[in-house]
Design a protein around this motif. Structure first.
Motif, PDB file in Angstrom:
ATOM      1  N   SER A  66       0.734  -1.100   0.268  1.00  0.00           N
ATOM      2  CA  SER A  66      -0.060   0.161  -0.245  1.00  0.00           C
ATOM      3  C   SER A  66       0.459   1.175   0.039  1.00  0.00           C
ATOM      4  N   PHE A  67       0.445   2.571  -0.407  1.00  0.00           N
ATOM      5  CA  PHE A  67       0.921   3.672  -1.292  1.00  0.00           C
ATOM      6  C   PHE A  67       0.197   4.729  -0.049  1.00  0.00           C
ATOM      7  N   VAL A  68       1.254   5.875   0.773  1.00  0.00           N
ATOM      8  CA  VAL A  68       0.376   7.082   1.485  1.00  0.00           C
ATOM      9  C   VAL A  68       1.273   8.366   0.426  1.00  0.00           C
ATOM     10  N   PHE A  69       1.605   9.099  -0.105  1.00  0.00           N
ATOM     11  CA  PHE A  69       1.796  10.283  -0.683  1.00  0.00           C
ATOM     12  C   PHE A  69       2.655  10.990   0.985  1.00  0.00           C
ATOM     13  N   LEU A  70       3.901  11.487  -0.056  1.00  0.00           N
ATOM     14  CA  LEU A  70       4.554  12.192   1.115  1.00  0.00           C
ATOM     15  C   LEU A  70       4.758  13.293   0.214  1.00  0.00           C
ATOM     16  N   SER A  71       4.287  14.261   0.900  1.00  0.00           N
ATOM     17  CA  SER A  71       4.625  16.129  -0.204  1.00  0.00           C
ATOM     18  C   SER A  71       5.507  15.889   1.062  1.00  0.00           C
ATOM     19  N   ASP A  72       5.856  16.278   1.583  1.00  0.00           N
ATOM     20  CA  ASP A  72       7.945  16.678   2.045  1.00  0.00           C
ATOM     21  C   ASP A  72       8.835  15.977   1.135  1.00  0.00           C
ATOM     22  N   LYS A  73       8.580  15.110   0.288  1.00  0.00           N
ATOM     23  CA  LYS A  73       9.296  14.384  -0.555  1.00  0.00           C
ATOM     24  C   LYS A  73       9.588  14.442  -1.661  1.00  0.00           C
ATOM     25  N   SER A  74       7.943  15.540  -2.241  1.00  0.00           N
ATOM     26  CA  SER A  74       8.223  15.458  -3.762  1.00  0.00           C
ATOM     27  C   SER A  74       7.688  16.686  -4.261  1.00  0.00           C
ATOM     28  N   VAL A  75       7.956  16.958  -5.150  1.00  0.00           N
ATOM     29  CA  VAL A  75       8.054  18.375  -5.922  1.00  0.00           C
ATOM     30  C   VAL A  75       6.901  18.661  -6.297  1.00  0.00           C
ATOM     31  N   GLY A  76       5.999  18.301  -5.787  1.00  0.00           N
ATOM     32  CA  GLY A  76       4.736  18.922  -6.267  1.00  0.00           C
ATOM     33  C   GLY A  76       3.684  18.072  -6.054  1.00  0.00           C
ATOM     34  N   ASP A  77       2.115  18.504  -5.979  1.00  0.00           N
ATOM     35  CA  ASP A  77       1.288  17.610  -5.792  1.00  0.00           C
ATOM     36  C   ASP A  77       0.311  17.379  -7.028  1.00  0.00           C
ATOM     37  N   PRO A  78       0.421  15.635  -6.412  1.00  0.00           N
ATOM     38  CA  PRO A  78       0.176  14.956  -7.472  1.00  0.00           C
ATOM     39  C   PRO A  78      -1.416  15.283  -8.473  1.00  0.00           C
ATOM     40  N   THR A  79      -2.723  15.856  -7.518  1.00  0.00           N
ATOM     41  CA  THR A  79      -3.856  16.186  -8.118  1.00  0.00           C
ATOM     42  C   THR A  79      -3.847  17.367  -8.785  1.00  0.00           C
ATOM     43  N   VAL A  80      -2.533  18.115  -9.420  1.00  0.00           N
ATOM     44  CA  VAL A  80      -3.149  19.323  -9.296  1.00  0.00           C
ATOM     45  C   VAL A  80      -1.627  19.494 -10.838  1.00  0.00           C
ATOM     46  N   ASP A  81      -0.761  18.578 -10.084  1.00  0.00           N
ATOM     47  CA  ASP A  81       0.911  18.985 -12.078  1.00  0.00           C
ATOM     48  C   ASP A  81       0.561  17.690 -12.741  1.00  0.00           C
ATOM     49  N   SER A  82       0.234  18.742 -14.049  1.00  0.00           N
ATOM     50  CA  SER A  82      -0.464  17.889 -15.264  1.00  0.00           C
ATOM     51  C   SER A  82       0.898  17.579 -16.215  1.00  0.00           C
ATOM     52  N   ILE A  83       0.882  16.299 -16.645  1.00  0.00           N
ATOM     53  CA  ILE A  83       1.897  16.109 -17.558  1.00  0.00           C
ATOM     54  C   ILE A  83       1.655  15.640 -19.363  1.00  0.00           C
ATOM     55  N   THR A  84       1.742  15.688 -20.021  1.00  0.00           N
ATOM     56  CA  THR A  84       2.326  15.482 -21.244  1.00  0.00           C
ATOM     57  C   THR A  84       2.226  14.335 -21.279  1.00  0.00           C
ATOM     58  N   THR A  85       2.076  13.056 -21.599  1.00  0.00           N
ATOM     59  CA  THR A  85       2.537  12.005 -22.438  1.00  0.00           C
ATOM     60  C   THR A  85       2.089  11.579 -23.353  1.00  0.00           C
ATOM     61  N   VAL A  86       2.776  10.257 -23.416  1.00  0.00           N
ATOM     62  CA  VAL A  86       2.515   8.642 -24.299  1.00  0.00           C
ATOM     63  C   VAL A  86       0.735   8.429 -24.027  1.00  0.00           C
ATOM     64  N   ASN A  87      -0.504   8.436 -24.887  1.00  0.00           N
ATOM     65  CA  ASN A  87      -1.862   7.856 -24.398  1.00  0.00           C
ATOM     66  C   ASN A  87      -1.842   6.214 -24.668  1.00  0.00           C
ATOM     67  N   ILE A  88      -1.528   6.408 -23.916  1.00  0.00           N
ATOM     68  CA  ILE A  88      -0.666   4.445 -23.034  1.00  0.00           C
ATOM     69  C   ILE A  88      -2.637   3.600 -23.852  1.00  0.00           C
ATOM     70  N   PRO A  89      -4.055   4.336 -23.895  1.00  0.00           N
ATOM     71  CA  PRO A  89      -4.834   3.084 -23.616  1.00  0.00           C
ATOM     72  C   PRO A  89      -4.781   3.351 -25.198  1.00  0.00           C
ATOM     73  N   ALA A  90      -4.625   4.264 -26.096  1.00  0.00           N
ATOM     74  CA  ALA A  90      -4.836   4.525 -27.445  1.00  0.00           C
ATOM     75  C   ALA A  90      -4.244   3.781 -27.776  1.00  0.00           C
ATOM     76  N   TRP A  91      -2.744   3.911 -27.710  1.00  0.00           N
ATOM     77  CA  TRP A  91      -1.816   2.740 -28.554  1.00  0.00           C
ATOM     78  C   TRP A  91      -1.786   0.691 -28.312  1.00  0.00           C
ATOM     79  N   ALA A  92      -2.526   1.203 -26.760  1.00  0.00           N
ATOM     80  CA  ALA A  92      -3.103  -0.369 -26.965  1.00  0.00           C
ATOM     81  C   ALA A  92      -3.895  -1.086 -27.194  1.00  0.00           C
ATOM     82  N   VAL A  93      -5.011   0.151 -27.678  1.00  0.00           N
ATOM     83  CA  VAL A  93      -6.071  -0.157 -28.990  1.00  0.00           C
ATOM     84  C   VAL A  93      -5.244  -0.555 -30.246  1.00  0.00           C
ATOM     85  N   MET A  94      -4.352   0.397 -30.490  1.00  0.00           N
ATOM     86  CA  MET A  94      -4.144   0.484 -31.845  1.00  0.00           C
ATOM     87  C   MET A  94      -3.634  -0.990 -32.052  1.00  0.00           C
TER      88      MET A  94
END
Length: 520
Positions: free
Chosen positions: A118-146
């Motif tokens: 199980s995992f518990v988020f640690l804000s003091d050891k992180s660079v930001g808020d995972p619920t706010v910070d956005s990442i542009t990356t590969v659309n894995i579900p689309a590539w899985a279907v293709m």
């Protein structure tokens, strides 16, 4: 025989005894063998052993760090430019791991358990808020279907139209929290309505918080200490069926949480990891020290993920002769529902340089991207570890999907993780205590030899003193004899006057004169 002589002989006898016994024990390795046999019996996975409770619930804190690659030139890449990414992270979680439903089987020679995490988020050891910070990356579900429809042109064309209508592109922008723990993908949601086996939620760590990887059966090490912690079966099977050779499908080694004591630098440590759907091996790199505890560092060599040309034994990990990637990569689509997922070390560490140069922003460094285990060789205890792996997507031109028309085959990085642990102070103190006992017992013959050496020095000193005293006594006797002879032969006593002879009350005046020569 004098008391002094008895003491010297006694010291000599004790000295000889200590040296003979000590050297005999050293040559015979008696105490070292005894200690090793003791360790083999103590370090077993049974109730009441030294390691059982810490094996079920490891005390040192484990941290899981996630680093994402944010794509900064999506439009240019789709037109043929070199992709550019920037690393974002870490997003750190405290990982709690424990074994559930622990059951002894086969007369205590095996133990079954489920590895729950199980995992518990640690804000003091992180660079930001995972619920706010956005990442542009590969659309894995689309590539899985293709990828699944790449050999069916008509279905691929239909799905391509559906993707356009839903706005599902080759890349997507999501929060870190969504990418890790799951979000409802519109394409998967549409497909799941007609295909119940399709999961509409996607996440890199979806359904991995508070869950397990299935039942493991381990060797306890009672029959053979070398088997301590070795995986016997996973999900009821002694091998997997994802690969194309018996060797590749073999389940070898432990699960990475336990290693046998009395490690050797020359041996290969095997670890079975469900995330890679295979066993990997690690080899000795160097000696290190962690919190004063000596350790051997083991790390995967380049040959683990080498190409079949570089390491023919890896040919069994090729999906097919046409789907066999180069050094540093492992396509894990067989155990990822066919998705074109490729595993590697972070930043393509130990991989073919062409994969590094294909992506702007890659900079492999062994210090930050190497996977390693620091193990105390006497006990096999993990004193420090870093498990690092990178998730990539194989992108290329797929017939029926116009958006992929300009693409050339490329291994695109999505994110990498670092699962790390360092032994805590309390555990380190216990290991120090155990190592001290092992050292004292193993080196007890040396202590005996040392005492014998001291007694030898005392014996030599006593002999020297005794010889010195005898010589001194001889000199005294010889000197007295010479003195007595000279007095009798060369001198005589004579009265000074006749009066002295008659008056016994007068003081005595004695003259020492030379003895008269009888021949005169």
């Amino acid at each position: 025989m004098t008391r002094r002589s008895c003491a010297i002989y006694a010291v000599g006898l004790i000295c000889a005894s200590l040296l003979v016994v000590g050297l005999g024990l050293i040559v015979g390795q008696v105490f070292r063998t005894f200690m090793q046999e003791r360790l083999k019996k103590e370090i077993v996975l049974v109730e009441g052993s030294r390691v059982f409770e810490s094996w079920k619930t490891p005390p040192p804190p484990v941290y899981m760090e996630y680093f994402f690659f944010n794509v900064t030139n999506v439009d240019q890449f789709l037109k043929g430019s070199k992709p550019e990414v920037t690393q974002v992270g870490p997003y750190t979680y405290r990982e709690y791991r424990y074994k559930e439903n622990v059951t002894m089987v086969e007369n205590g020679t095996r133990v079954s358990a489920y590895n729950t995490k199980s995992f518990v988020f640690l804000s003091d050891k992180s660079v930001g808020d995972p619920t706010v910070d956005s990442i542009t990356t590969v659309n894995i579900p689309a590539w899985a279907v293709m990828e699944k429809l790449k050999n069916n042109f008509f279905k691929a064309s239909f799905i391509s139209i559906m993707m356009n209508n839903l706005g599902s592109g080759l890349f997507t922008t999501r929060t870190v929290d969504e990418l890790l723990w799951g979000y409802e993908d519109p394409l998967l949601a549409r497909l799941s309505s007609s295909s119940p086996d399709v999961e509409k939620v996607f996440g890199l760590m979806y359904k991995k918080n508070g869950t397990n990887d299935g039942e493991f059966v381990y060797h306890t090490g009672q029959q053979n200490y070398m088997d301590y912690g070795r995986v016997e079966t996973w999900k009821g099977k002694s091998n997997v069926s994802f690969w194309t050779s018996t060797q590749s499908n073999s389940i070898n080694g432990s699960d990475g949480s336990a290693f046998h004591p009395l490690l050797n630098k020359d041996e290969r440590l095997y670890i079975f990891t469900p995330d890679l759907c295979r066993s990997i091996y690690m080899e000795f790199e160097k000696e290190v020290e962690v919190k004063g505890i000596p350790a051997y560092r083991f790390t995967p060599p380049r040959s683990v993920l080498a190409s079949k040309e570089e390491n023919p034994a890896n040919e069994g990990f090729c999906i097919s002769p046409q789907e066999c990637l180069g050094t540093g990569l492992l396509k894990v689509s067989p155990c990822r529902k066919g998705a074109p997922v490729v595993a590697s070390f972070p930043h393509f560490h130990l991989a073919d340089p062409k994969y590094v140069s294909a992506i702007e922003g890659m900079s492999p460094q062994g210090e930050h991207h190497q996977t390693y285990l620091d193990l105390n060789p006497t006990t096999g205890v993990i004193v420090r570890a870093n498990k690092r792996a990178q998730v990539n997507i194989l992108m290329n031109k797929i017939s029926g999907f116009a958006k992929t028309r300009a693409l050339k085959e490329i291994i695109f990085p999505v994110m990498f993780l670092n699962e790390s642990v360092v032994i805590d102070d309390a555990s380190a103190a216990r290991v120090h205590k155990l190592l001290l006992i092992v050292t004292l017992v193993s080196n007890f013959p040396l202590i005996i030899v040392g005492m014998g050496a001291i007694m030898l020095a005392v014996f030599i000193l006593l002999l020297y003193r005794s010889r010195q005293q005898k010589n001194e006594a001889k000199r005294v006797v010889f000197t007295k004899a010479l003195y007595a002879t000279a007095t009798e032969d060369d001198t005589s006593y004579s009265p000074v006057s006749d009066k002295e002879k008659d008056d016994s009350q007068n003081g005595t005046y004695i003259g020492l004169t030379a003895k008269a020569d009888p021949q005169a």
